[in-house]
Design an enzyme around this catalytic site. Structure first.
Site, mmCIF file in Angstrom:
data_model
loop_
_atom_site.group_PDB
_atom_site.id
_atom_site.type_symbol
_atom_site.label_atom_id
_atom_site.label_comp_id
_atom_site.label_asym_id
_atom_site.label_seq_id
_atom_site.Cartn_x
_atom_site.Cartn_y
_atom_site.Cartn_z
ATOM 1 N N TYR A 79 8.951 -2.829 -1.894
ATOM 2 C CA TYR A 79 9.522 -2.153 -3.062
ATOM 3 C C TYR A 79 9.897 -3.197 -4.104
ATOM 4 O O TYR A 79 10.359 -4.291 -3.766
ATOM 5 C CB TYR A 79 10.770 -1.365 -2.658
ATOM 6 C CG TYR A 79 10.529 -0.236 -1.676
ATOM 7 C CD1 TYR A 79 9.676 0.811 -1.984
ATOM 8 C CD2 TYR A 79 11.180 -0.201 -0.445
ATOM 9 C CE1 TYR A 79 9.464 1.863 -1.096
ATOM 10 C CE2 TYR A 79 10.984 0.842 0.454
ATOM 11 C CZ TYR A 79 10.129 1.873 0.113
ATOM 12 O OH TYR A 79 9.932 2.912 0.989
ATOM 13 N N HIS A 101 -1.808 8.621 2.789
ATOM 14 C CA HIS A 101 -0.519 7.967 2.550
ATOM 15 C C HIS A 101 0.567 9.020 2.337
ATOM 16 O O HIS A 101 0.307 10.092 1.777
ATOM 17 C CB HIS A 101 -0.632 7.061 1.319
ATOM 18 C CG HIS A 101 0.489 6.080 1.192
ATOM 19 N ND1 HIS A 101 1.678 6.395 0.572
ATOM 20 C CD2 HIS A 101 0.604 4.799 1.601
ATOM 21 C CE1 HIS A 101 2.471 5.340 0.615
ATOM 22 N NE2 HIS A 101 1.852 4.361 1.235
#
Length: 222
Positions: free
Chosen positions: A66, A186
């Site tokens: 992230y 995903h």
């Protein structure tokens, strides 16, 4: 930049001596000096620190960390307690609820999984702030491929959860019949409804581990 220890360090020692890895270390150190980079340098190898090589039961492959403040902590999909749960992890929790009846957690720290043998491995281990994929192509992929190759050679039951096309490309490296490879889209909001929801990877993984005499994963985050 943090350092690997124990069995991981011993097994990956040949990588440390290769020119690409020396270039990678130099590049990463320079990046941390000149830019805001995530995760904190001491947490780059958190996934391996929490999940020793000989304890790996299951591997989840992510892409890169992230890239916003306070999110990355060295494990794919995981964020520290107190940080808003990212959308992909929201969807992972939803599938866990639908598959195994797990309660939806109030936080996104996945340390509980890592400590049970779930290796939460990104294929790229660092990133510049606010710039997704900014450290792609500097050498991390070669290093994490070496980790995947090590795991492929482990002749014991290991489950690989490959979510999304980048992760699924790693299936070419996985040819050990002792292992189970599960593929799905995903869990991001863009693709979760194309087959991640309903894949039942968590129960299927546990069924495989149990059938081979290995304790299953307690997926409930508390």
């Amino acid at each position: 930049m943090g350092a690997l220890t124990g069995a991981w360090a011993e097994a990956l020692a040949p990588e440390f001596r290769k020119p690409y890895y020396r270039r990678l270390v130099d590049t990463v150190r320079k990046e941390y000096t000149e830019h805001k980079v995530y995760p904190p340098s001491g947490e780059i190898f958190t996934a391996m620190h929490l999940t020793p090589l000989d304890k790996v039961k299951l591997v989840i492959l992510g892409q890169d960390p992230y890239h916003e403040e306070g999110q990355a902590q060295g494990m794919c999909f995981s964020v520290p307690e107190g940080v808003k749960i990212p959308p992909s992890l929201v969807n992972i929790y939803q599938e866990l609820h639908d598959d195994l009846g797990c309660d939806i957690p109030s936080h996104g720290n996945l340390t509980h999984w890592a400590e049970q043998g779930v290796l939460l491995l990104n294929t790229v281990l660092t990133v510049r702030a606010h710039q997704a994929f900014s450290h792609r192509g500097i050498g991390w992929e070669q290093f994490t491929d070496a980790i995947i190759e090590l795991l492929n050679k482990e002749d014991r039951p290991i489950v690989f959860l490959l979510w999304g096309s980048p992760a699924q490309k790693k299936a070419e490296m996985l040819n050990n019949p002792a292992h189970l490879i599960l593929k799905a889209p995903h869990p991001s909001p863009l693709s979760a409804y194309r087959g991640f929801f309903g894949c039942r990877h968590f129960s299927r993984a546990n069924e495989y581990l149990r059938s081979h005499g290995v304790d299953p994963i307690d997926w409930q985050i508390r």
